[in-house]
Design a protein around this motif. Structure first.
Motif, PDB file in Angstrom:
ATOM      1  N   TYR A  71       0.829  -1.206   0.000  1.00 21.56           N
ATOM      2  CA  TYR A  71       0.000   0.000   0.000  1.00 21.56           C
ATOM      3  C   TYR A  71       0.865   1.258   0.000  1.00 21.56           C
ATOM      4  O   TYR A  71       0.681   2.156  -0.823  1.00 21.56           O
ATOM      5  N   ARG A  72       1.825   1.298   0.919  1.00 17.85           N
ATOM      6  CA  ARG A  72       2.680   2.481   1.015  1.00 17.85           C
ATOM      7  C   ARG A  72       3.562   2.636  -0.226  1.00 17.85           C
ATOM      8  O   ARG A  72       3.759   3.743  -0.726  1.00 17.85           O
ATOM      9  N   TRP A  75       1.524   3.998  -3.133  1.00 17.63           N
ATOM     10  CA  TRP A  75       1.275   5.432  -2.952  1.00 17.63           C
ATOM     11  C   TRP A  75       2.525   6.233  -3.279  1.00 17.63           C
ATOM     12  O   TRP A  75       2.461   7.247  -3.984  1.00 17.63           O
ATOM     13  N   ALA A 152      -0.410   4.114   7.491  1.00 15.22           N
ATOM     14  CA  ALA A 152      -0.223   5.091   6.419  1.00 15.22           C
ATOM     15  C   ALA A 152       1.014   5.933   6.681  1.00 15.22           C
ATOM     16  O   ALA A 152       1.441   6.105   7.814  1.00 15.22           O
ATOM     17  N   GLN A 156      -0.440  10.578   3.725  1.00 14.97           N
ATOM     18  CA  GLN A 156      -1.526   9.653   3.427  1.00 14.97           C
ATOM     19  C   GLN A 156      -2.572   9.704   4.546  1.00 14.97           C
ATOM     20  O   GLN A 156      -3.488   8.916   4.546  1.00 14.97           O
ATOM     21  N   GLY A 158      -1.372   9.505   7.745  1.00 13.68           N
ATOM     22  CA  GLY A 158      -0.712   8.778   8.836  1.00 13.68           C
ATOM     23  C   GLY A 158       0.099   9.682   9.708  1.00 13.68           C
ATOM     24  O   GLY A 158       0.280  10.831   9.534  1.00 13.68           O
TER      25      GLY A 158
END
Length: 158
Positions: A71-72, A75, A152, A156, A158
């Motif tokens: 996910y990270r 992104w 996150a 994002q 986070g």
């Protein structure tokens, strides 16, 4: 552009996570201290020592970690923070982690085995088998009471 760890560093980090996750226990029962300095012997492993079977919460923790990396990384790639080669190396490291992740015998194990089998064909929702398997694994972890969590990065939320 921030500097990100190269593939070998990322691979070592994933391997260290797997090794330090507590899959092996060593008993020190019966060990005695000696006052005579001696060379450090190799640690002995009791005859009855066996690998512990990873429980569902450990398996779901690995699912969280690997999903979070993807996910990270996706992104960061979309934002231009990492280039195509850096992104591809992270995806390859996660695919390797899936391939070699030890699995247990919990209620979530069959779903994770499906992810392992689908991972070599791609770790995106373009790979329908992976998409189905990852969704089923997330649901299995939720049903087992071990919710998958993905952290996150700053920017994002986070």
């Amino acid at each position: 552009m921030p500097k990100h760890p190269p593939l070998p560093v990322l691979a070592v980090a994933v391997a260290a996570t797997l090794l330090l996750s507590g899959c092996v226990t060593v008993s020190t029962e019966g060990a005695t201290a000696t006052s005579v300095p001696t060379a450090t012997p190799s640690p002995s492993v009791p005859d009855d020592m066996t690998m512990r079977v990873p429980p569902a919460d450990w398996e779901c923790g690995q699912l969280s970690a690997l999903s979070g990396i993807l996910y990270r990384s996706a992104w960061e790639h979309t934002e231009g923070l990492i280039d195509d080669a850096e992104y591809a190396s992270r995806v390859a490291a996660v695919q390797d982690a899936w391939a070699y992740m030890p699995l247990g015998k919990s209620g979530v194990t069959p779903a994770l085995r499906e992810v392992q089998q689908a991972a070599p064909d791609g770790l995106t929702y373009d790979n329908v088998e992976y998409a189905r398997a990852i969704d089923a694994a997330n649901a299995a972890c939720d049903a087992a009471g071990s919710i998958v969590g993905i952290g996150a990065l700053p920017g994002q939320g986070g």
